[in-house]
Design a protein around this motif. Sequence first.
Motif, mmCIF file in Angstrom:
data_model
loop_
_atom_site.group_PDB
_atom_site.id
_atom_site.type_symbol
_atom_site.label_atom_id
_atom_site.label_comp_id
_atom_site.label_asym_id
_atom_site.label_seq_id
_atom_site.Cartn_x
_atom_site.Cartn_y
_atom_site.Cartn_z
ATOM 1 N N MET A 1 -1.306 13.541 -3.251
ATOM 2 C CA MET A 1 -1.054 12.684 -2.082
ATOM 3 C C MET A 1 -1.385 11.229 -2.426
ATOM 4 O O MET A 1 -2.479 10.942 -2.864
ATOM 5 C CB MET A 1 -1.925 13.157 -0.917
ATOM 6 C CG MET A 1 -1.407 12.727 0.420
ATOM 7 S SD MET A 1 -2.477 13.356 1.714
ATOM 8 C CE MET A 1 -2.329 15.109 1.467
ATOM 9 N N SER A 2 -0.354 10.379 -2.226
ATOM 10 C CA SER A 2 -0.535 8.981 -2.641
ATOM 11 C C SER A 2 -1.206 8.169 -1.536
ATOM 12 O O SER A 2 -0.888 8.331 -0.354
ATOM 13 C CB SER A 2 0.834 8.393 -2.974
ATOM 14 O OG SER A 2 0.748 7.007 -3.088
ATOM 15 N N SER A 3 -2.124 7.297 -1.940
ATOM 16 C CA SER A 3 -2.848 6.500 -0.939
ATOM 17 C C SER A 3 -1.950 5.434 -0.317
ATOM 18 O O SER A 3 -2.195 4.984 0.798
ATOM 19 C CB SER A 3 -4.059 5.843 -1.584
ATOM 20 O OG SER A 3 -3.635 5.070 -2.684
ATOM 21 N N ASN A 4 -0.882 4.997 -1.055
ATOM 22 C CA ASN A 4 0.000 3.993 -0.442
ATOM 23 C C ASN A 4 1.205 4.622 0.240
ATOM 24 O O ASN A 4 2.201 3.991 0.480
ATOM 25 C CB ASN A 4 0.454 2.908 -1.456
ATOM 26 C CG ASN A 4 0.552 3.436 -2.868
ATOM 27 O OD1 ASN A 4 0.245 4.593 -3.080
ATOM 28 N ND2 ASN A 4 0.956 2.621 -3.810
ATOM 29 N N SER A 5 1.097 5.908 0.550
ATOM 30 C CA SER A 5 2.176 6.579 1.272
ATOM 31 C C SER A 5 1.974 6.449 2.776
ATOM 32 O O SER A 5 0.854 6.424 3.261
ATOM 33 C CB SER A 5 2.212 8.064 0.915
ATOM 34 O OG SER A 5 2.748 8.238 -0.373
ATOM 35 N N THR A 6 3.113 6.365 3.478
ATOM 36 C CA THR A 6 3.108 6.388 4.936
ATOM 37 C C THR A 6 3.583 7.780 5.352
ATOM 38 O O THR A 6 4.633 8.238 4.901
ATOM 39 C CB THR A 6 4.096 5.324 5.474
ATOM 40 O OG1 THR A 6 3.668 4.042 5.023
ATOM 41 C CG2 THR A 6 4.163 5.328 6.984
ATOM 42 N N TYR A 7 2.818 8.450 6.188
ATOM 43 C CA TYR A 7 3.223 9.781 6.674
ATOM 44 C C TYR A 7 3.578 9.678 8.153
ATOM 45 O O TYR A 7 2.738 9.334 8.976
ATOM 46 C CB TYR A 7 2.090 10.799 6.471
ATOM 47 C CG TYR A 7 1.823 11.089 5.005
ATOM 48 C CD1 TYR A 7 2.618 11.997 4.308
ATOM 49 C CD2 TYR A 7 0.793 10.439 4.331
ATOM 50 C CE1 TYR A 7 2.382 12.252 2.956
ATOM 51 C CE2 TYR A 7 0.555 10.694 2.984
ATOM 52 C CZ TYR A 7 1.360 11.598 2.303
ATOM 53 O OH TYR A 7 1.125 11.836 0.967
ATOM 54 N N ILE A 8 4.832 9.965 8.441
ATOM 55 C CA ILE A 8 5.321 9.900 9.825
ATOM 56 C C ILE A 8 5.575 11.315 10.338
ATOM 57 O O ILE A 8 6.307 12.086 9.700
ATOM 58 C CB ILE A 8 6.651 9.098 9.920
ATOM 59 C CG1 ILE A 8 6.537 7.691 9.294
ATOM 60 C CG2 ILE A 8 7.159 9.035 11.377
ATOM 61 C CD1 ILE A 8 5.791 6.656 10.091
ATOM 62 N N LEU A 9 4.979 11.647 11.473
ATOM 63 C CA LEU A 9 5.341 12.881 12.169
ATOM 64 C C LEU A 9 6.397 12.481 13.194
ATOM 65 O O LEU A 9 6.184 11.563 13.989
ATOM 66 C CB LEU A 9 4.135 13.501 12.890
ATOM 67 C CG LEU A 9 4.480 14.648 13.861
ATOM 68 C CD1 LEU A 9 4.983 15.876 13.128
ATOM 69 C CD2 LEU A 9 3.279 15.014 14.733
ATOM 70 N N ALA A 10 7.557 13.147 13.146
ATOM 71 C CA ALA A 10 8.641 12.818 14.074
ATOM 72 C C ALA A 10 8.931 14.001 14.992
ATOM 73 O O ALA A 10 8.878 15.160 14.568
ATOM 74 C CB ALA A 10 9.897 12.455 13.282
ATOM 75 N N ILE A 11 9.234 13.680 16.248
ATOM 76 C CA ILE A 11 9.529 14.712 17.251
ATOM 77 C C ILE A 11 10.865 14.403 17.915
ATOM 78 O O ILE A 11 11.103 13.277 18.360
ATOM 79 C CB ILE A 11 8.398 14.774 18.310
ATOM 80 C CG1 ILE A 11 7.111 15.290 17.660
ATOM 81 C CG2 ILE A 11 8.794 15.653 19.497
ATOM 82 C CD1 ILE A 11 5.858 15.037 18.450
ATOM 83 N N GLU A 12 11.752 15.407 17.949
ATOM 84 C CA GLU A 12 13.071 15.239 18.568
ATOM 85 C C GLU A 12 13.250 16.321 19.629
ATOM 86 O O GLU A 12 13.125 17.509 19.360
ATOM 87 C CB GLU A 12 14.156 15.313 17.482
ATOM 88 C CG GLU A 12 15.515 15.831 17.880
ATOM 89 C CD GLU A 12 16.247 15.062 18.958
ATOM 90 O OE1 GLU A 12 15.935 13.876 19.210
ATOM 91 O OE2 GLU A 12 17.136 15.656 19.589
#
Length: 340
Positions: A1-12
Motif C-alpha cells: 500500500m503506497s503512502s501517496n495513494s488516494t483511496y476513494i470509496l464510491a457509492i452508486e
Amino acid sequence: MSSNSTYILAIESSCDDTSAAVLENNKVLSNVVARQEVHEQYGGVVPELASRAHQQNIVPVVDIAIKKAGITKQDLSAIAFTQGPGLMGSLLVGGSFAKSLSLALDIPLVAVNHMHAHILCHFIDEAGFDKPTFPFLALTISGGHTQIVQVNSFFDLKVLGETTDDAVGEAFDKSAKILGFPYPGGPLIDKYAKEGNPKAFAFTKPKVDGLNFSFSGLKTQILYFIQKQVKENPNFIEENKADICASIQHTIINILMDKLKLAVKQTGIKQIAIGGGVSANSGIRQTLKDAETKYKWKCFVPKFEYTTDNAAMIGIVGYYRFKEEIFADSSVVSKARIEF
C-alpha cells in the motif's frame, strides 16, 4: 500500500443497482454491484421497492468492496456518492449512508453527477483501453438519458443536444415490450437483431432540429406497425422476430449516427466516447468501430462493466474532484434532476 495513494470509496444508488467500489487513484481495486431481480415481474423499476432493496444491500455491498480492495476503512481518503440524477428514494439511501460514513471516519465527502460519471469512466486506468484527450464528444445513452456533450476538461462539459422526450434506452425497452419480450427487453432486441435483416422493415426517422433527439414518435410508429401486422397475421412477430429487431435497431442507430455526424461537423472534434447502459449494445459498438475507418474518427467504448450503473465510474469522478478539493458537506442534498 503506497503512502501517496488516494483511496476513494464510491457509492452508486441512482436506480435499482446498489454498487460500491474502491479506487486507488485512477485504478479500480473493487467494483461490487447488487442487482435487484424484483422489478422484472412488474416490467419496469418500482421506485419504492428499489429504495427498500438499497437499504438491505448497501451495508454488505460496501463491506465486500472494502474487503475485496484489500484495505480497511481507516485507509480511505474520501467517500464519493451519486447526488443525482436518479430516483429520489434510491439516491437518498446512498447519500445518507455516504454522509454518515464520512462523518464517522472524519474524511471528505464528494458529490458526483451520475451522467458526468458515465462520461469520465473512460479515464479509469484499465489495461487495453485508451483514454480520450480533450476536447472530445461524449454520447451518453441510457434508459433515462440521451445526450451529446462536448467535454473540454474534467469539469468543463457542455450539453450540445439531448432528447426532447424518451431516452434511447426507453425506445429499446418499450419496443421490446410491444413485441412481448420480458423486461429489460433492450438486450433481447440486440440479441435477435444479429440474425435479422436491418432493412426488412422501414421506419421513418423523426425530424428534430439541431443536435436534439426524439424517440416517442418512433415508438408509436413501431406500435401501430406491429398492431396492423398482427391483425393480418397473428404469428407475425414470431415469424419475423429477427427482422423486426434488426430493423428497429438499425433505425435507432441511424438516428444516433446522424446526430453524431452533425456534431462532428459543427465542432470539428473527431474523438467520440460513448457511455451509459445502451453503450453495451453490440450494434452501436460495431457501428462506431466502422466509423473509425469510414469517417476517420477515434472512438472510445468503455469496458462492459462500466457501461451499466456502477460505482467505479462514480469513484473516478470522485478521484478527480478530490484532487481539486471539490468537497461537499453534510448539507448536500440528493437531486432527481441535476445539470452539469
